[in-house]
Design a protein around this motif. Structure first.
Motif, PDB file in Angstrom:
ATOM      1  N   VAL A  55      21.808  -1.254  12.732  1.00 35.89           N
ATOM      2  CA  VAL A  55      21.652  -1.433  12.271  1.00 35.89           C
ATOM      3  C   VAL A  55      21.250  -0.738  11.063  1.00 35.89           C
ATOM      4  O   VAL A  55      20.013   0.119  11.274  1.00 35.89           O
ATOM      5  N   TYR A  56      22.430  -0.113  10.402  1.00 32.83           N
ATOM      6  CA  TYR A  56      22.413   0.864   9.007  1.00 32.83           C
ATOM      7  C   TYR A  56      22.682   0.003   7.720  1.00 32.83           C
ATOM      8  O   TYR A  56      23.250  -0.732   7.509  1.00 32.83           O
ATOM      9  N   LYS A  57      22.223   0.784   6.702  1.00 33.25           N
ATOM     10  CA  LYS A  57      22.513   0.220   5.304  1.00 33.25           C
ATOM     11  C   LYS A  57      23.802   1.147   4.132  1.00 33.25           C
ATOM     12  O   LYS A  57      24.162   1.951   5.268  1.00 33.25           O
ATOM     13  N   GLY A  58      24.423   0.025   4.051  1.00 29.49           N
ATOM     14  CA  GLY A  58      25.378   0.835   3.241  1.00 29.49           C
ATOM     15  C   GLY A  58      25.858   0.386   1.981  1.00 29.49           C
ATOM     16  O   GLY A  58      25.041  -0.695   1.684  1.00 29.49           O
ATOM     17  N   TRP A  59      26.804   0.461   1.316  1.00 28.73           N
ATOM     18  CA  TRP A  59      27.606   0.741  -0.093  1.00 28.73           C
ATOM     19  C   TRP A  59      28.964   0.042  -0.037  1.00 28.73           C
ATOM     20  O   TRP A  59      29.845   0.881   0.177  1.00 28.73           O
ATOM     21  N   ILE A  60      29.377  -0.832  -0.236  1.00 30.28           N
ATOM     22  CA  ILE A  60      30.704  -1.917   0.040  1.00 30.28           C
ATOM     23  C   ILE A  60      31.237  -1.986  -1.412  1.00 30.28           C
ATOM     24  O   ILE A  60      30.842  -2.637  -2.483  1.00 30.28           O
ATOM     25  N   GLU A  61      32.182  -1.637  -1.999  1.00 29.29           N
ATOM     26  CA  GLU A  61      32.942  -3.134  -3.399  1.00 29.29           C
ATOM     27  C   GLU A  61      32.194  -3.993  -3.344  1.00 29.29           C
ATOM     28  O   GLU A  61      32.948  -4.672  -1.805  1.00 29.29           O
ATOM     29  N   LYS A  62      32.211  -5.094  -4.281  1.00 27.21           N
ATOM     30  CA  LYS A  62      32.260  -6.427  -4.287  1.00 27.21           C
ATOM     31  C   LYS A  62      32.117  -7.280  -3.619  1.00 27.21           C
ATOM     32  O   LYS A  62      32.855  -8.148  -3.139  1.00 27.21           O
ATOM     33  N   TYR A  63      33.867  -6.535  -3.587  1.00 26.42           N
ATOM     34  CA  TYR A  63      35.462  -8.090  -3.345  1.00 26.42           C
ATOM     35  C   TYR A  63      36.614  -7.215  -2.425  1.00 26.42           C
ATOM     36  O   TYR A  63      37.274  -7.511  -2.555  1.00 26.42           O
ATOM     37  N   GLY A  64      35.903  -5.603  -2.042  1.00 24.70           N
ATOM     38  CA  GLY A  64      37.001  -5.176  -0.685  1.00 24.70           C
ATOM     39  C   GLY A  64      36.207  -4.364  -0.163  1.00 24.70           C
ATOM     40  O   GLY A  64      35.113  -4.864   0.560  1.00 24.70           O
ATOM     41  N   THR A  65      37.173  -3.194   0.610  1.00 24.27           N
ATOM     42  CA  THR A  65      36.244  -3.301   2.035  1.00 24.27           C
ATOM     43  C   THR A  65      36.579  -0.886   1.418  1.00 24.27           C
ATOM     44  O   THR A  65      35.418  -0.129   2.863  1.00 24.27           O
ATOM     45  N   ALA A  66      36.255  -0.470   0.489  1.00 27.41           N
ATOM     46  CA  ALA A  66      36.523   0.876   0.354  1.00 27.41           C
ATOM     47  C   ALA A  66      34.531   0.982  -0.061  1.00 27.41           C
ATOM     48  O   ALA A  66      34.083   0.214  -0.588  1.00 27.41           O
ATOM     49  N   PRO A  67      34.588   2.356   0.624  1.00 28.10           N
ATOM     50  CA  PRO A  67      32.851   2.538   1.027  1.00 28.10           C
ATOM     51  C   PRO A  67      32.300   2.981  -1.218  1.00 28.10           C
ATOM     52  O   PRO A  67      33.869   3.254  -1.653  1.00 28.10           O
ATOM     53  N   VAL A  68      31.658   2.883  -1.466  1.00 29.23           N
ATOM     54  CA  VAL A  68      31.239   3.293  -3.395  1.00 29.23           C
ATOM     55  C   VAL A  68      29.507   4.207  -3.081  1.00 29.23           C
ATOM     56  O   VAL A  68      29.327   4.127  -1.843  1.00 29.23           O
ATOM     57  N   LYS A  69      29.304   5.017  -4.077  1.00 28.80           N
ATOM     58  CA  LYS A  69      28.346   5.218  -4.267  1.00 28.80           C
ATOM     59  C   LYS A  69      27.048   4.358  -4.099  1.00 28.80           C
ATOM     60  O   LYS A  69      26.418   3.646  -4.141  1.00 28.80           O
ATOM     61  N   PRO A  70      26.399   5.129  -3.440  1.00 27.44           N
ATOM     62  CA  PRO A  70      24.295   4.420  -2.568  1.00 27.44           C
ATOM     63  C   PRO A  70      23.768   3.924  -4.605  1.00 27.44           C
ATOM     64  O   PRO A  70      23.973   4.191  -5.376  1.00 27.44           O
TER      65      PRO A  70
END
Length: 469
Positions: free
Chosen positions: A139-154
Motif C-alpha cells: 500500500v502506497y501513499k498517493g495524490w490525485i485530483e479531487k474529482y478525477g483520476t489524474a495524478p497531482v503534486k504531492p
C-alpha cells in the motif's frame, strides 16, 4: 524450510472436525500450503529492485512517523485456516483479462484509473512512499485530483492509499474482486471508502481514502502514547456500527470474516472505519442459516464453531468483535507466546473474570492507571462475555452491541476514586513484588523479530489454490 512446532500445531488445529481419512487425503495439500507460506518474502515493489523484507515501513494509512517492522511475524496478516481439499490450477487463479472483466461488477460510484496514473500519483511506487503491506499486497501513499483520476503534486488534491496486488499471490485476484464488487456498492461512515480501481493486463490496484492515524493495532500495541479509555470506547462503537451496517442494514448483507485490530483504520478524529474486504462473504439468504466456506481469517479472532465446521454466520463476526473489544479493554494481544502459558490465549485467560464485578479490574489495561469508567468497564466486560460465548446463537446482534456501547462514551465515574479499584491496585502491586515477572509483558519491547519466530500466533492468509473462499 521446515515447519516449526507452531506451524505443525496450527495445521492440525485447522483440520479439526474431520475424519482421519479426510486428514490423510488432505495432508499433501496442507503441507504444500505451509511450504508456500513460509517461502514467501515480504512485499517487493515492482518498480524497485530493493527488497522491502526486513525494512521498517509505515502501517496502512499511517501518517509519516508511525512505523512498523515487516519482521513482526505477519501479525496483521490474515491467517490460513484451510479446511477443504478443493484444488485448482495456478492458471485458474490468474484469469485472462476477458474472464476478469466478466467477474467484475463495477459500481457507478467508482473511478477507473490507468496504471500510469496511479504510478505517477504514488511517485513511481518508491519505497519512501510505502505505507504498509496489506492483505494481498503493498500500500502506497498517493495524490490525485479531487474529482478525477489524474495524478497531482504531492501534498495537493486528494490524498489516497493505493493498494497493489502482488503478482505471486495466488488468491489475490479473487480478493481484489471481492473488494471491488462488495465495497464498491457499500457506503457508510464506518467503512473505509473505496474510491476506484485499476485492472490493466496483470495489474490489479485499489484506491482508498487515506486514514491519517493508521490502524488500531498500532495504537494499542506499538505506540508509546496510550489510548485514553474514552477514545477506546469511541473506536469500539464506530467499529460496531460498521459491522451492524454490514449485517443488518446493507442491501446485500455481508459477513466481514476478518475483523481484527489491524483492519480497523482511524481518521484524524479517531473515527473507526473497517478496511480490507478481501475475505468478506455475502450472508445467508432466505431460510439458510449459514454460508459454508473454506475456513479463512486470522488465528485468535476466528469463531471456534466456524473453524470446526466451516459454517459462517454473522455471529462469527460477533465473536471476532468480542475478541477485539477484549484487546481494547486489556491492552493485550489475542495470542501472545511471550506471556506465561496460562495467559497466552487472551479469551481463555480473561473468561473467568468477565462476569465478576469484583474481579474484572484484574484484566483492565494497567496503563490506564485507573482513568476509566467503572460502570463502563463493567458493561464492556459483560458485553465481551456475551460476544465470545461458546453458544453462537446466544451471542448478541451487532445492533444490540451498538445499543450497549453508545451510552458508555459519556460516562465519567473514574475508577481511580473507587475503593474497590484502590484495593485491587494494592493487591496487584503486592503480587508483582512477590513475582516480578508476573506482569513484565504489559508493553511489547520495541525490537525486530525475524520471520518464523513471531511470539504472536497469527499466520498469513491462505495462498493455496482452491475453490471460491
Amino acid at each position: 524450510m521446515g515447519s516449526g512446532p507452531e506451524e505443525v500445531w496450527l495445521a492440525a488445529w485447522a483440520s479439526g472436525g474431520r475424519s482421519n481419512e479426510e486428514r490423510k487425503r488432505n495432508k499433501g495439500e496442507e503441507t504444500l500450503c505451509w511450504i508456500k507460506l513460509r517461502s514467501m518474502g515480504g512485499c517487493m515493489s515492482s518498480m524497485s529492485s530493493k527488497p522491502i523484507v526486513g525494512s521498517t515501513i509505515r502501517s496502512v494509512g499511517a501518517p509519516r512517523g508511525e512505523t512498523k517492522s515487516t519482521n513482526d511475524g505477519g501479525k496483521d496478516k490474515p491467517a490460513a485456516l484451510v479446511s477443504d481439499s478443493a484444488t485448482a490450477s495456478k492458471a485458474d487463479s490468474n484469469p485472462s483479462p476477458s474472464k476478469a472483466f466478466e467477474d467484475l461488477k463495477i459500481s457507478s460510484q467508482l473511478r477507473k484509473f490507468t496504471f500510469n496514473e496511479l504510478r505517477s500519483a504514488a511517485s513511481n511506487f518508491q519505497p519512501d512512499g510505502l505505507l504498509g503491506e496489506g492483505g494481498f499486497g503493498c500500500v502506497y501513499k498517493g495524490w490525485i485530483e479531487k474529482y478525477g483520476t489524474a495524478p497531482v503534486k504531492p501534498g495537493t488534491g486528494l490524498t489516497v492509499a493505493i493498494k497493489m496486488l502482488s503478482h505471486d499471490r495466488i488468491q489475490g485476484h479473487k480478493e481484489w474482486l471481492a473488494e471491488v464488487n462488495l465495497l464498491g456498492d457499500l457506503r457508510h461512515p464506518n467503512l473505509v471508502k473505496l474510491i476506484g480501481y485499476c485492472i490493466e493486463d496483470d495489474q490489479r490496484l485499489l484506491v482508498y481514502e487515506f486514514m491519517q492515524r493508521g490502524n488500531l493495532e498500532n495504537h494499542l500495541f506499538r505506540r508509546s502514547l496510550d489510548l485514553p479509555w474514552s477514545t477506546r470506547i469511541k473506536i469500539a462503537l464506530g467499529a460496531a456500527r460498521g459491522l451492524a451496517f454490514l449485517h443488518e442494514e446493507a442491501e446485500r448483507r455481508v459477513i466481514y470474516r476478518d475483523f481484527k485490530t489491524s483492519n480497523i483504520l482511524l481518521d484524524a478524529d479517531f473515527n473507526a472505519k473497517l478496511s480490507d474486504f478481501g475475505l468478506a462473504k455475502a450472508g445467508p439468504e432466505g431460510d439458510k442459516t449459514h454460508v459454508t466456506t473454506r475456513v479463512m481469517g486470522t488465528f485468535g479472532y476466528a469463531a471456534p464453531e466456524y473453524v470446526m465446521t466451516g459454517h459462517l454466520t454473522p455471529r462469527s463476526d460477533v465473536y471476532s468483535f468480542g475478541v477485539v473489544l477484549l484487546e481494547i479493554m486489556t491492552g493485550r494481544r489475542t495470542m501472545d507466546k511471550r506471556r506465561p502459558a496460562r495467559e497466552q490465549n487472551l479469551v481463555e485467560w480473561a473468561r473467568p473474570y468477565l462476569g465478576k464485578k469484583r474481579q474484572f479490574y484484574r484484566i483492565i489495561d494497567p496503563r490506564l492507571h485507573g482513568n476509566f469508567s467503572v460502570k463502563g468497564a463493567q458493561k464492556v466486560a459483560e458485553l465481551v462475555q456475551a460476544c465470545v460465548g461458546r453458544n453462537a446463537k446466544a451471542r448478541p446482534l451487532m445492533s444490540e452491541v451498538v445499543a450497549v456501547l453508545k451510552p458508555l462514551v459519556d460516562l465519567n465515574d473514574i475508577a481511580s476514586s473507587s475503593a474497590s479499584f484502590r484495593a485491587m491496585t494494592k493487591e496487584r502491586a503486592a503480587s508483582i513484588a512477590a513475582s516480578p515477572t508476573m506482569e513484565s509483558h504489559t508493553r511489547q519491547p520495541k525490537r525486530s523479530i525475524s520471520r518464523g519466530s513471531s511470539p504472536y500466533l497469527q499466520p498469513m492468509r491462505s495462498l493455496s489454490p482452491g475453490s471460491e473462499p
